[in-house]
Motif scaffolding. Structure first.
Motif, PDB file in Angstrom:
ATOM      1  N   CYS A   1       4.535  -4.123  -6.730  1.00 38.29           N
ATOM      2  CA  CYS A   1       5.560  -5.184  -6.785  1.00 38.29           C
ATOM      3  C   CYS A   1       5.421  -6.213  -7.785  1.00 38.29           C
ATOM      4  CB  CYS A   1       5.730  -5.876  -5.624  1.00 38.29           C
ATOM      5  SG  CYS A   1       6.332  -5.005  -4.132  1.00 38.29           S
ATOM      6  N   ARG A   2       4.011  -6.469  -8.033  1.00 37.61           N
ATOM      7  CA  ARG A   2       3.627  -7.567  -9.162  1.00 37.61           C
ATOM      8  C   ARG A   2       4.009  -7.051 -10.426  1.00 37.61           C
ATOM      9  NH1 ARG A   2       0.737 -11.876  -7.821  1.00 37.61           N
ATOM     10  NH2 ARG A   2      -0.282 -10.784  -6.087  1.00 37.61           N
ATOM     11  N   VAL A   3       3.907  -5.601 -10.710  1.00 37.26           N
ATOM     12  CA  VAL A   3       4.059  -5.098 -12.047  1.00 37.26           C
ATOM     13  C   VAL A   3       5.475  -5.089 -12.184  1.00 37.26           C
ATOM     14  CG1 VAL A   3       3.831  -2.995 -13.108  1.00 37.26           C
ATOM     15  CG2 VAL A   3       1.792  -3.661 -12.122  1.00 37.26           C
ATOM     16  N   TYR A   4       6.250  -4.446 -11.324  1.00 38.48           N
ATOM     17  CA  TYR A   4       7.637  -4.468 -11.739  1.00 38.48           C
ATOM     18  C   TYR A   4       8.423  -5.703 -11.232  1.00 38.48           C
ATOM     19  CZ  TYR A   4       7.156   0.468 -12.001  1.00 38.48           C
ATOM     20  OH  TYR A   4       6.463   1.839 -12.243  1.00 38.48           O
ATOM     21  N   GLY A   5       7.926  -6.799 -10.813  1.00 37.59           N
ATOM     22  CA  GLY A   5       8.600  -7.922 -10.611  1.00 37.59           C
ATOM     23  C   GLY A   5       9.436  -7.999  -9.249  1.00 37.59           C
TER      24      GLY A   5
ATOM     25  N   MET B   1       4.252  -6.243   7.754  1.00 43.18           N
ATOM     26  CA  MET B   1       3.644  -6.155   6.657  1.00 43.18           C
ATOM     27  C   MET B   1       4.536  -6.472   5.082  1.00 43.18           C
ATOM     28  SD  MET B   1       1.102  -4.700   4.895  1.00 43.18           S
ATOM     29  CE  MET B   1       0.184  -3.767   6.202  1.00 43.18           C
ATOM     30  N   ARG B   2       5.683  -6.509   5.207  1.00 41.89           N
ATOM     31  CA  ARG B   2       6.580  -7.130   3.972  1.00 41.89           C
ATOM     32  C   ARG B   2       6.197  -8.716   4.094  1.00 41.89           C
ATOM     33  NH1 ARG B   2      10.254  -2.865   5.123  1.00 41.89           N
ATOM     34  NH2 ARG B   2      11.185  -3.593   7.107  1.00 41.89           N
ATOM     35  N   GLU B   3       5.938  -9.245   5.170  1.00 44.01           N
ATOM     36  CA  GLU B   3       5.622 -10.591   5.306  1.00 44.01           C
ATOM     37  C   GLU B   3       4.271 -11.098   4.514  1.00 44.01           C
ATOM     38  OE1 GLU B   3       5.957 -12.440   9.101  1.00 44.01           O
ATOM     39  OE2 GLU B   3       8.162 -12.120   9.229  1.00 44.01           O
ATOM     40  N   ARG B   4       3.217 -10.062   4.901  1.00 41.38           N
ATOM     41  CA  ARG B   4       2.004 -10.218   4.396  1.00 41.38           C
ATOM     42  C   ARG B   4       2.178 -10.162   2.878  1.00 41.38           C
ATOM     43  NH1 ARG B   4      -2.555  -7.069   7.905  1.00 41.38           N
ATOM     44  NH2 ARG B   4      -3.471  -7.341   5.819  1.00 41.38           N
TER      45      ARG B   4
ATOM     46  N   ARG C   1       1.301 -12.710  -0.140  1.00 42.07           N
ATOM     47  CA  ARG C   1       0.176 -12.448  -1.301  1.00 42.07           C
ATOM     48  C   ARG C   1       0.852 -12.587  -2.699  1.00 42.07           C
ATOM     49  NH1 ARG C   1      -4.450 -10.370  -2.397  1.00 42.07           N
ATOM     50  NH2 ARG C   1      -4.928 -10.101  -0.348  1.00 42.07           N
ATOM     51  N   LEU C   2       2.167 -12.080  -2.692  1.00 47.37           N
ATOM     52  CA  LEU C   2       2.845 -12.298  -4.193  1.00 47.37           C
ATOM     53  C   LEU C   2       3.056 -13.568  -4.560  1.00 47.37           C
ATOM     54  CD1 LEU C   2       5.365  -9.403  -3.918  1.00 47.37           C
ATOM     55  CD2 LEU C   2       3.407  -9.415  -5.415  1.00 47.37           C
ATOM     56  N   GLY C   3       3.287 -14.540  -3.410  1.00 46.78           N
ATOM     57  CA  GLY C   3       3.489 -15.941  -3.942  1.00 46.78           C
ATOM     58  C   GLY C   3       2.219 -16.774  -3.882  1.00 46.78           C
ATOM     59  N   ARG C   4       1.175 -16.061  -4.023  1.00 43.60           N
ATOM     60  CA  ARG C   4      -0.296 -16.643  -4.383  1.00 43.60           C
ATOM     61  C   ARG C   4      -0.206 -16.773  -5.776  1.00 43.60           C
ATOM     62  NH1 ARG C   4      -3.723 -13.075  -0.234  1.00 43.60           N
ATOM     63  NH2 ARG C   4      -3.120 -13.937   1.675  1.00 43.60           N
TER      64      ARG C   4
END
Length: 297
Positions: free
Chosen positions: A161-165, A192-195, A199-202
């Protein structure tokens, strides 16, 4: 449109998220690309293997079986959190699914309940659109999901997700794609999506600010203090610094009592700094004191 990552970029992305990666066999060229396209990529799909044991599960996903040739995923997530990379191309993992689900993933919106599956009239090919990760689990609702494995699922999905935005709305379970499927079973995809989103928000941890070091030099006590004929360890410390910088005019000492030798030595220091006239009269000032770096006592 999002294109598949190169093998090197996939490994780099996973390891950057803290995933423990094993490159298995000839995974870089092991694929089903001769059977159809891989891409554009729209999301990530999570499965369970319905098997036990890391070695057997990885081999199964790599080779497949008569009815469904391998690779059966892009990576196998073991119970200890290790991710075994199986393929970097098209894999037999998603099969047919609901086009409305695909549209929701692309829009990162709410998922509709799926009513399609492999071979149904409106099914679309998920093998071309999703990365797939098989998680070692029997899928019976009783086989445990260790914390290390769930953490690896979170990190693996977040890495892509981080790579693709993307947000975590681009991560779905196989059961959310096909109404024939029940995987993953034993935990909630919503949780899991909340987790993943957390993480992406960190942001990368920043070093904690350190306290500035305590002042190591004595503050200037004021010009008038010296003219009061002081006796103090500070005078000794000052005199030693004057000796150290080559401005001693002491016949003995220095000592704690302010004397004419201190004044003459300090005048030599002032001249060393470039002062002259009344500015080099031997009575300490704030600037020359700071430059002398008299230690605290």
């Amino acid at each position: 449109m999002a294109q598949p990552l190169s093998p090197d970029r996939l490994v780099e992305a996973l390891r950057a998220e803290g995933v423990r990666v094993v490159e298995y066999g000839s995974w870089r060229t092991h694929n089903r690309n001769h059977r159809g396209s891989f891409g554009p990529i729209n999301g990530i799909m999570v499965h369970h293997t319905v098997s036990s044991g890391t070695d057997a599960s990885v081999r199964l996903c790599y080779d497949g079986y008569a009815e469904l040739p391998g690779p059966l995923c892009h990576g196998v997530i073991a119970k200890d959190g290790t991710v075994y990379l199986i393929s970097s191309g098209r894999a037999n993992h998603a099969g047919g699914g609901d086009s409305r689900v695909l549209d929701a993933v692309i829009a990162e919106g709410d998922l509709p309940a799926t009513n399609q599956h492999e071979g149904s009239a409106g099914a679309v090919d998920g093998n071309s659109r999703f990365y797939g990760f098989e998680c070692v689990n029997l899928g019976d609702g009783r086989d445990p999901w260790p914390a290390e494995q769930l953490d690896a699922i979170e990190r693996t999905a977040a890495a892509l997700c981080r790579v693709y935005g993307w947000s975590a709305a681009s991560v779905i379970g196989h059961k959310e794609w096909s109404d024939w499927k029940s995987d993953p079973r034993g935990w909630s995809m919503d949780d899991m999506r909340e987790r993943i989103d957390r993480r992406l928000g960190r942001t990368p941890e920043q070093p904690k600010p350190t306290e500035p070091p305590a002042a190591q030099y004595a503050p200037f006590p004021g010009a008038s203090w010296f003219k009061q004929n002081p006796r103090s360890p500070l005078i000794t410390a000052m005199g030693r610094r004057l000796v150290a910088v080559g401005c001693s005019r002491y016949s003995q000492g220095p000592g704690p009592q302010w004397t004419e030798s201190d004044r003459q030595s300090y005048a030599a220091w002032q001249r060393h700094l470039g002062y002259s006239g009344d500015d080099a009269d031997g009575w300490p000032g704030a600037s020359s004191w700071a430059a002398l770096k008299v230690p605290k006592v």
